[in-house]
Design a protein around this motif. Structure first.
Motif, mmCIF file in Angstrom:
data_model
loop_
_atom_site.group_PDB
_atom_site.id
_atom_site.type_symbol
_atom_site.label_atom_id
_atom_site.label_comp_id
_atom_site.label_asym_id
_atom_site.label_seq_id
_atom_site.Cartn_x
_atom_site.Cartn_y
_atom_site.Cartn_z
ATOM 1 N N CYS A 89 -9.186 -48.850 23.154
ATOM 2 C CA CYS A 89 -8.993 -50.278 22.907
ATOM 3 C C CYS A 89 -8.649 -50.502 21.439
ATOM 4 N N PRO A 90 -8.081 -51.650 21.105
ATOM 5 C CA PRO A 90 -7.719 -51.938 19.712
ATOM 6 C C PRO A 90 -8.962 -52.085 18.823
ATOM 7 N N GLY A 91 -8.724 -51.960 17.522
ATOM 8 C CA GLY A 91 -9.802 -52.176 16.558
ATOM 9 C C GLY A 91 -10.238 -50.912 15.856
ATOM 10 N N VAL A 144 -15.113 -49.460 17.230
ATOM 11 C CA VAL A 144 -15.493 -50.173 18.457
ATOM 12 C C VAL A 144 -16.074 -49.188 19.467
ATOM 13 N N ARG A 145 -17.278 -49.475 19.938
ATOM 14 C CA ARG A 145 -17.915 -48.763 21.056
ATOM 15 C C ARG A 145 -18.538 -49.823 21.958
ATOM 16 N N HIS A 146 -17.749 -50.323 22.884
ATOM 17 C CA HIS A 146 -18.197 -51.416 23.754
ATOM 18 C C HIS A 146 -18.602 -50.836 25.103
ATOM 19 N N GLU A 147 -19.886 -50.903 25.429
ATOM 20 C CA GLU A 147 -20.362 -50.310 26.676
ATOM 21 C C GLU A 147 -19.843 -51.087 27.881
ATOM 22 N N ILE A 148 -19.454 -50.345 28.904
ATOM 23 C CA ILE A 148 -18.952 -50.928 30.148
ATOM 24 C C ILE A 148 -20.142 -51.160 31.066
ATOM 25 N N PHE A 204 -17.893 -46.092 27.475
ATOM 26 C CA PHE A 204 -17.529 -47.102 26.495
ATOM 27 C C PHE A 204 -16.020 -47.310 26.425
ATOM 28 N N ASN A 205 -15.623 -48.525 26.088
ATOM 29 C CA ASN A 205 -14.292 -48.762 25.540
ATOM 30 C C ASN A 205 -14.343 -48.356 24.074
ATOM 31 N N LEU A 206 -13.422 -47.517 23.643
ATOM 32 C CA LEU A 206 -13.467 -46.938 22.301
ATOM 33 C C LEU A 206 -12.203 -47.257 21.522
ATOM 34 N N SER A 207 -12.373 -47.625 20.277
ATOM 35 C CA SER A 207 -11.213 -47.703 19.388
ATOM 36 C C SER A 207 -10.735 -46.280 19.105
ATOM 37 N N VAL A 208 -9.543 -46.141 18.570
ATOM 38 C CA VAL A 208 -8.952 -44.820 18.394
ATOM 39 C C VAL A 208 -9.815 -43.929 17.507
ATOM 40 N N ASP A 209 -10.346 -44.470 16.421
ATOM 41 C CA ASP A 209 -11.174 -43.640 15.537
ATOM 42 C C ASP A 209 -12.430 -43.134 16.246
#
Length: 254
Positions: free
Chosen positions: A38-40, A43-47, A54-59
């Motif tokens: 995901c963008p940003g 970011v570690r957004h739990e599903i 998680f949805n993860l930013s590239v880094d």
């Protein structure tokens, strides 16, 4: 020859014997780890429907991939959540799309770059309507609700997506859309664009199932209408068409 001359337990007597004659072994290198990019940054957004995923930013995805490599996993399967969506899924083949960014970043990592990078080829994450192809108005009874997922015009978008991903660093492209003819269309496009060595991992038989619910949340790709899904995906009650679809994909030169 039968019992007592034949004794099948002879080869099961010891752990070493069982290991020697084992036909199948499961190793971390056999496993593929899905990542939802995901963008940003940071970011570690739990599903919620898949705790621990998680949805993860590239880094963050690079860090996750480096840990996967340390554990000996075989590869990654990349899905993308774009910043914006439109009817033609333009983010799917964008040179600077989220999966393309992720592929380049992962290839740049000495550890993560050793993993086999597989890119999901589908349009549902990138379309504003959440379907896997071009949606057009239709009077045909083939689709329900006055709209149709137009098969042939969707093939060009899928092929463009696969080429973009291959050029960004995907080792394998994996079409999951279930459009008729997509493996051949992708193969021709890859060959024409100098990506002859990129293999295709086809989702040859994909079933219409509620089990995809968590994925829909993970990829933010819930369709605007569920009525068209049974026309794209296989019915679990029909084994023969599934076998035929698998055979057709094999013949399309993956």
């Amino acid at each position: 020859m039968s019992f007592p001359e034949t004794r099948m337990r002879r080869l099961r007597r010891t752990e070493s014997l069982r290991a020697l004659v084992r036909e199948t072994a499961l190793d971390p290198g056999d496993l593929i780890y899905p990542l939802f990019l995901c963008p940003g940054e940071g970011v570690r957004h739990e599903i919620s429907s898949m705790p621990g995923v998680f949805n993860l930013s590239v880094d963050e995805a690079v860090r996750e991939a480096e840990e996967a490599a340390r554990l000996g996993l075989g590869g990654l399967l990349l899905f993308g959540l774009p910043t914006t969506k439109d009817e033609n899924a333009s983010g799917a083949w964008d040179e600077n799309g989220i999966v393309q960014q992720g592929l380049r970043a992962l290839k740049a990592s000495p550890a993560a770059g050793k993993l086999v990078l597989i890119a999901d080829v589908c349009l549902c994450e990138y379309t504003s309507h959440g379907h896997c192809g071009v949606v057009v108005k239709s009077d045909s009874s083939f689709e329900i609700g006055g709209f149709e997922i137009e098969n042939d015009s969707s093939l060009d978008l899928l092929a463009r997506t696969a080429v973009s991903q291959a050029k960004a660093g995907a080792d394998i492209v994996a079409p999951s859309d279930m459009m008729d003819g997509r493996v051949a269309a992708i193969r021709h496009a890859l060959d024409d664009e100098g990506c002859r060595n990129t293999p295709i991992l086809s989702y040859a038989s994909k079933f219409a199932s509620a089990f995809y619910g968590p994925f829909r949340e993970a990829a933010d790709s819930a369709p605007s209408s569920e009525t068209a899904r049974p026309t794209r995906w296989m019915a679990p009650t029909c084994a023969k068409p599934c076998a035929r679809s698998t055979s057709t994909s094999k013949k399309a030169r993956t």
